[in-house]
Design an enzyme around this catalytic site. Structure first.
Site, PDB file in Angstrom:
ATOM      1  N   THR A 173      50.552  43.886  44.219  1.00  0.00           N
ATOM      2  CA  THR A 173      50.657  42.422  44.177  1.00  0.00           C
ATOM      3  C   THR A 173      51.096  41.944  42.799  1.00  0.00           C
ATOM      4  OG1 THR A 173      48.951  42.145  45.861  1.00  0.00           O
ATOM      5  CG2 THR A 173      49.326  40.284  44.394  1.00  0.00           C
ATOM      6  N   GLU A 174      51.963  40.956  42.788  1.00  0.00           N
ATOM      7  CA  GLU A 174      52.440  40.366  41.538  1.00  0.00           C
ATOM      8  C   GLU A 174      52.088  38.877  41.501  1.00  0.00           C
ATOM      9  OE1 GLU A 174      56.190  43.404  40.778  1.00  0.00           O
ATOM     10  OE2 GLU A 174      56.583  41.258  41.002  1.00  0.00           O
ATOM     11  N   CYS A 187      49.460  52.947  52.482  1.00  0.00           N
ATOM     12  CA  CYS A 187      48.208  52.936  51.711  1.00  0.00           C
ATOM     13  C   CYS A 187      47.372  51.718  52.083  1.00  0.00           C
ATOM     14  CB  CYS A 187      48.520  52.921  50.218  1.00  0.00           C
ATOM     15  SG  CYS A 187      49.418  54.359  49.601  1.00  0.00           S
ATOM     16  N   GLU A 214      44.610  42.478  51.050  1.00  0.00           N
ATOM     17  CA  GLU A 214      45.079  43.473  52.017  1.00  0.00           C
ATOM     18  C   GLU A 214      45.693  42.798  53.250  1.00  0.00           C
ATOM     19  OE1 GLU A 214      44.916  46.252  50.720  1.00  0.00           O
ATOM     20  OE2 GLU A 214      43.071  46.479  49.589  1.00  0.00           O
TER      21      GLU A 214
END
Length: 395
Positions: free
Chosen positions: A143-144, A249, A374
């Site tokens: 995440t950014e 993942c 998530e």
């Protein structure tokens, strides 16, 4: 079986779901439950109020000692537990606190899983045994600040410079970031999105901790800053290119959330149930009033339906038959229902429900983070919508 031969009704296991577990399952569940009761529950309200997770490295080593880190992975010091056993551990950890389960999920299902699934043998040997033992904490940088639900738009970039890679960019809302020895960082390259194994003592790497959170307060959350971090050629994860890597993942981590959310719900429900039987108003325990019993019945139904759903998904994962859409089904349902259970529990506790003397408000606020990390509610709805209709509504 005749009615007279049925076992007594257990308010804490009304469907008899423990019958689905074998002795090894129960032993693992009870080990994690005992550890959480001894090491987390006596302190968690204070940690939460202070917004700290003191002794995180010691906690990680203890979790490693009971086999909870990367526990469903095989080899390299990992426990090789079943998916159901891993899920039971997540449930018990989150019944203590979502922050503790997040520590374990990010370590095992994101950082360790990425190296185990996509790494070279050298990367696995270098990192996985230490991570399984809790001697090295890992984090996962996807995440950014400007890209969460749309990771394909990430701006973090790795460019080749001779034999080396030079990594530049920022990641946001990274659990374990400030205490990690290794970060799995995903970045754009000229050849597509790649994953990099980044030692956090690399020059140009920093992980300032994020403060002033009102959720997951007993958890380390950080930003990752990569300012021309130079990495050797063998830092890249060799076995995957593209979003398939990080998304697989995430699916593994979301599976743990399906179980974990029910742990937070169970702790809140049991707190409300005990309170309803002891709190008296109008001359009798409030649990004797119809409206309170209706709330308790509805909560019990959703709680144990959610646990049953988690069991089903775990059996499918153990059989190699679990699809990402089914994980979305579980994450969407169980987190959403867990929040409602916490809110109903809070109403039964009345004003006491907002006190840290009880776990309910802490779990409710934690789940507000679990609801959107998530994959947000909307993203999981669209995953299911696409699976149901065959039509892509993402863009």
């Amino acid at each position: 079986m005749s009615a007279s031969a049925a076992p007594p009704f257990d308010p804490r296991d009304p469907l008899g779901l423990d019958d689905l577990l074998d002795p090894e399952d129960l032993a693992i569940r009870d080990t994690v439950r005992s550890w959480a009761a001894d090491r987390v529950l006596p302190h968690i309200a204070d940690w939460y109020e202070r917004g700290e997770l003191p002794g995180v490295h010691e906690l990680a080593r203890e979790l490693g000692a009971i086999g909870a880190l990367g526990m469903s992975l095989t080899g390299y010091g990992c426990a090789g537990a079943s998916a159901v056993q891993y899920g039971l551990a997540c449930l018990e950890l989150e019944a203590a606190d979502s922050g503790i389960r997040s520590l374990v999920s990010v370590q095992g299902s994101l950082a360790m899983y990425a190296i185990w699934k996509f790494g070279s043998e050298e990367q696995k040997q270098q990192w996985l045994p230490a991570m399984a033992a809790g001697e090295a904490i890992g984090c996962f940088g996807l995440t950014e600040p400007d890209h969460g639900s749309d990771p394909a738009g990430m701006r973090t970039y790795a460019k080749k410079d001779g034999a080396d890679w030079v990594l530049t960019g920022r990641k946001m809302w990274i659990t374990n970031g400030s205490v990690a020895k290794v970060a799995v960082v995903w970045a754009q390259t000229d050849d597509g999105i790649r994953g990099f194994v980044v030692p956090t003592d690399s020059p140009g790497f920093s992980a300032p901790e994020i403060k002033h959170k009102w959720s997951l307060r007993a958890s380390v959350t950080s930003e990752l800053v990569m300012d021309e971090v130079r990495l050797p050629a063998d830092a890249v994860l060799p076995e995957v290119t593209g979003l398939r890597g990080p998304l697989s993942c995430l699916s593994h981590a979301r599976y743990g959330i399906v179980w974990g959310a029910m742990g937070a719900a169970r702790a809140s429900f049991e707190s409300a149930l005990d309170y309803a039987k002891s709190r008296e108003q109008f001359g009798k325990p409030i649990g004797g009033f119809q409206l309170t019993q209706a709330k308790l019945a509805d909560m019990a139904v959703e709680l144990h339906k959610g646990i049953l759903l988690a069991h089903h998904l775990g059996r499918r994962l153990d059989a190699g038959r679990l699809r990402p859409e089914q994980v979305s089904f579980g994450k969407l349902n169980n987190v959403r229902e867990a929040i409602e259970i916490c809110r109903s529990s809070r109403t039964i506790l009345g004003a006491n429900g907002i006190s840290l003397e009880y776990p309910v408000m802490r779990h409710a606020t934690n789940l507000e983070s679990v609801l959107t990390y998530e994959g947000t509610v909307e993203m999981h709805q669209l995953v299911l919508g696409k699976a149901l209709t065959g039509l892509d509504a993402f863009r």
